[in-house]
Scaffold this motif. Structure first.
Motif, PDB file in Angstrom:
ATOM      1  N   GLU A  43      23.977 -32.782  25.133  1.00  0.00           N
ATOM      2  CA  GLU A  43      24.172 -32.561  26.581  1.00  0.00           C
ATOM      3  C   GLU A  43      23.658 -30.838  26.405  1.00  0.00           C
ATOM      4  OE1 GLU A  43      24.276 -34.317  28.920  1.00  0.00           O
ATOM      5  OE2 GLU A  43      25.598 -36.058  28.389  1.00  0.00           O
ATOM      6  N   ASP A  44      24.105 -30.216  25.804  1.00  0.00           N
ATOM      7  CA  ASP A  44      23.827 -28.854  25.865  1.00  0.00           C
ATOM      8  C   ASP A  44      22.218 -28.446  25.657  1.00  0.00           C
ATOM      9  OD1 ASP A  44      26.404 -28.099  25.973  1.00  0.00           O
ATOM     10  OD2 ASP A  44      26.666 -27.362  23.788  1.00  0.00           O
ATOM     11  N   VAL A  45      21.551 -29.219  24.877  1.00  0.00           N
ATOM     12  CA  VAL A  45      20.097 -29.160  24.721  1.00  0.00           C
ATOM     13  C   VAL A  45      19.567 -29.678  26.090  1.00  0.00           C
ATOM     14  CG1 VAL A  45      18.249 -29.953  23.696  1.00  0.00           C
ATOM     15  CG2 VAL A  45      19.980 -29.451  22.137  1.00  0.00           C
ATOM     16  N   ILE A  46      19.955 -30.901  26.608  1.00  0.00           N
ATOM     17  CA  ILE A  46      19.158 -31.254  27.972  1.00  0.00           C
ATOM     18  C   ILE A  46      19.537 -30.146  28.840  1.00  0.00           C
ATOM     19  CG2 ILE A  46      19.688 -33.033  29.586  1.00  0.00           C
ATOM     20  CD1 ILE A  46      20.500 -34.908  27.162  1.00  0.00           C
ATOM     21  N   HIS A  99      13.665 -34.502  24.960  1.00  0.00           N
ATOM     22  CA  HIS A  99      13.397 -35.923  24.872  1.00  0.00           C
ATOM     23  C   HIS A  99      14.313 -36.184  23.461  1.00  0.00           C
ATOM     24  CE1 HIS A  99      10.674 -36.055  27.941  1.00  0.00           C
ATOM     25  NE2 HIS A  99       9.778 -35.968  27.454  1.00  0.00           N
ATOM     26  N   ILE A 100      14.220 -35.545  22.359  1.00  0.00           N
ATOM     27  CA  ILE A 100      15.062 -35.810  21.236  1.00  0.00           C
ATOM     28  C   ILE A 100      16.585 -35.869  21.478  1.00  0.00           C
ATOM     29  CG2 ILE A 100      15.485 -35.126  19.055  1.00  0.00           C
ATOM     30  CD1 ILE A 100      12.617 -33.982  18.758  1.00  0.00           C
ATOM     31  N   ALA A 101      16.951 -34.895  22.120  1.00  0.00           N
ATOM     32  CA  ALA A 101      18.266 -34.964  22.536  1.00  0.00           C
ATOM     33  C   ALA A 101      18.568 -36.149  23.373  1.00  0.00           C
ATOM     34  CB  ALA A 101      18.522 -33.716  23.185  1.00  0.00           C
ATOM     35  N   LYS A 102      17.765 -36.339  24.381  1.00  0.00           N
ATOM     36  CA  LYS A 102      18.144 -37.587  25.238  1.00  0.00           C
ATOM     37  C   LYS A 102      18.141 -38.895  24.476  1.00  0.00           C
ATOM     38  CE  LYS A 102      16.237 -35.890  29.587  1.00  0.00           C
ATOM     39  NZ  LYS A 102      15.366 -35.787  30.733  1.00  0.00           N
ATOM     40  N   ALA A 103      17.396 -39.185  23.506  1.00  0.00           N
ATOM     41  CA  ALA A 103      17.478 -40.499  22.445  1.00  0.00           C
ATOM     42  C   ALA A 103      18.837 -40.244  21.918  1.00  0.00           C
ATOM     43  CB  ALA A 103      16.420 -40.340  21.483  1.00  0.00           C
ATOM     44  N   ALA A 104      19.448 -38.958  21.400  1.00  0.00           N
ATOM     45  CA  ALA A 104      20.640 -39.073  20.716  1.00  0.00           C
ATOM     46  C   ALA A 104      21.644 -39.518  21.767  1.00  0.00           C
ATOM     47  CB  ALA A 104      20.779 -37.798  20.180  1.00  0.00           C
ATOM     48  N   ARG A 105      21.548 -39.045  22.607  1.00  0.00           N
ATOM     49  CA  ARG A 105      22.667 -39.406  23.837  1.00  0.00           C
ATOM     50  C   ARG A 105      22.529 -40.767  24.308  1.00  0.00           C
ATOM     51  NH1 ARG A 105      22.362 -36.511  30.087  1.00  0.00           N
ATOM     52  NH2 ARG A 105      20.318 -37.967  30.026  1.00  0.00           N
TER      53      ARG A 105
END
Length: 225
Positions: A43-46, A99-105
């Motif tokens: 969430e922080d990255v997004i 996009h990578i962070a969203k995949a993790a989320r």
């Protein structure tokens, strides 16, 4: 007046280096979120998307002001044009990390990466961060040797991308199609992040020498994937 102009031009270059540091921070956080299934970090990255948008807008406003008020020519014009290219590439690097962070989320609390393919992505993350560091160095120093050397360093990311596909195509793959699709997209995000880092290095070669190395000479309205 000329001194103020040169200061503003130098500030524009330093702005790119600061923006590169933000993209590296985003990639570092996104990779950790991916490996550890860390929702808070994802969430922080997004949330960094807003900061990247603001940094690009600020750089573009400064560049357009220089074009309108100073009418730069020769190397000064290349510096302004290169800055417009660079911030577009840097914003795209940040977006790919997001996009990578969203995949993790999206997959939380599950981990996106099966254990057997995790080492490939750990190395992809390491290469991406190395190239981001090189990019920041090139933006600050305009070191052509470092800039040109990034082309060969990017080859390692391409090798890892091929390894990833080999694992997905292996008959022993047992994690199904949805997992394979997620992993293929993630590999693409890392590979394109590296490509944009190399593109920034090419912009700096153009800035210093006037030679267009492996890219077009148009100012992009939006950075490509």
């Amino acid at each position: 007046m000329r001194q103020a102009y040169q200061i503003q031009l130098a500030d524009l270059g330093e702005h790119g280096a600061r923006m590169c540091e933000v993209t590296a921070q985003a990639m570092r956080g996104a990779s950790t979120a991916l490996m550890d299934a860390n929702l808070a970090l994802a969430e922080d990255v997004i949330a960094m998307d807003v900061r990247l948008d603001e940094m690009r807008a600020s750089a573009e406003e400064s560049a357009l002001e220089l074009l309108a008020l100073q009418a730069p020519v020769a190397s000064d014009l290349r510096a302004v044009v290169s800055a417009l290219w660079v911030v577009a590439d840097l914003q795209r690097m940040g977006t790919l990390a997001i996009h990578i962070a969203k995949a993790a989320r999206r997959r939380h609390p599950k981990n996106v990466l099966p254990s057997e393919i995790r080492p490939v992505f750990e190395r992809m993350s390491s290469v991406a961060l190395h190239l981001a560091g090189r990019t920041s160095q090139v933006l600050l120093t305009r070191d052509l040797d470092v800039a040109k050397g990034m082309e060969s360093e990017d080859d390692l990311m391409d090798d890892l991308h091929r390894q990833m596909f080999a694992a997905l195509m292996n008959p022993a793959w047992s994690h199904g199609v949805p997992a394979a699709v997620d992993i293929a997209l993630l590999g693409r995000f890392y590979e394109r992040y590296a490509d944009h880092a190399v593109a920034v290095a090419r912009r700096i070669v153009f800035l210093v020498t006037g030679d267009n190395v492996g890219g077009d000479t148009t100012i992009p309205l939006a950075a490509p994937d």
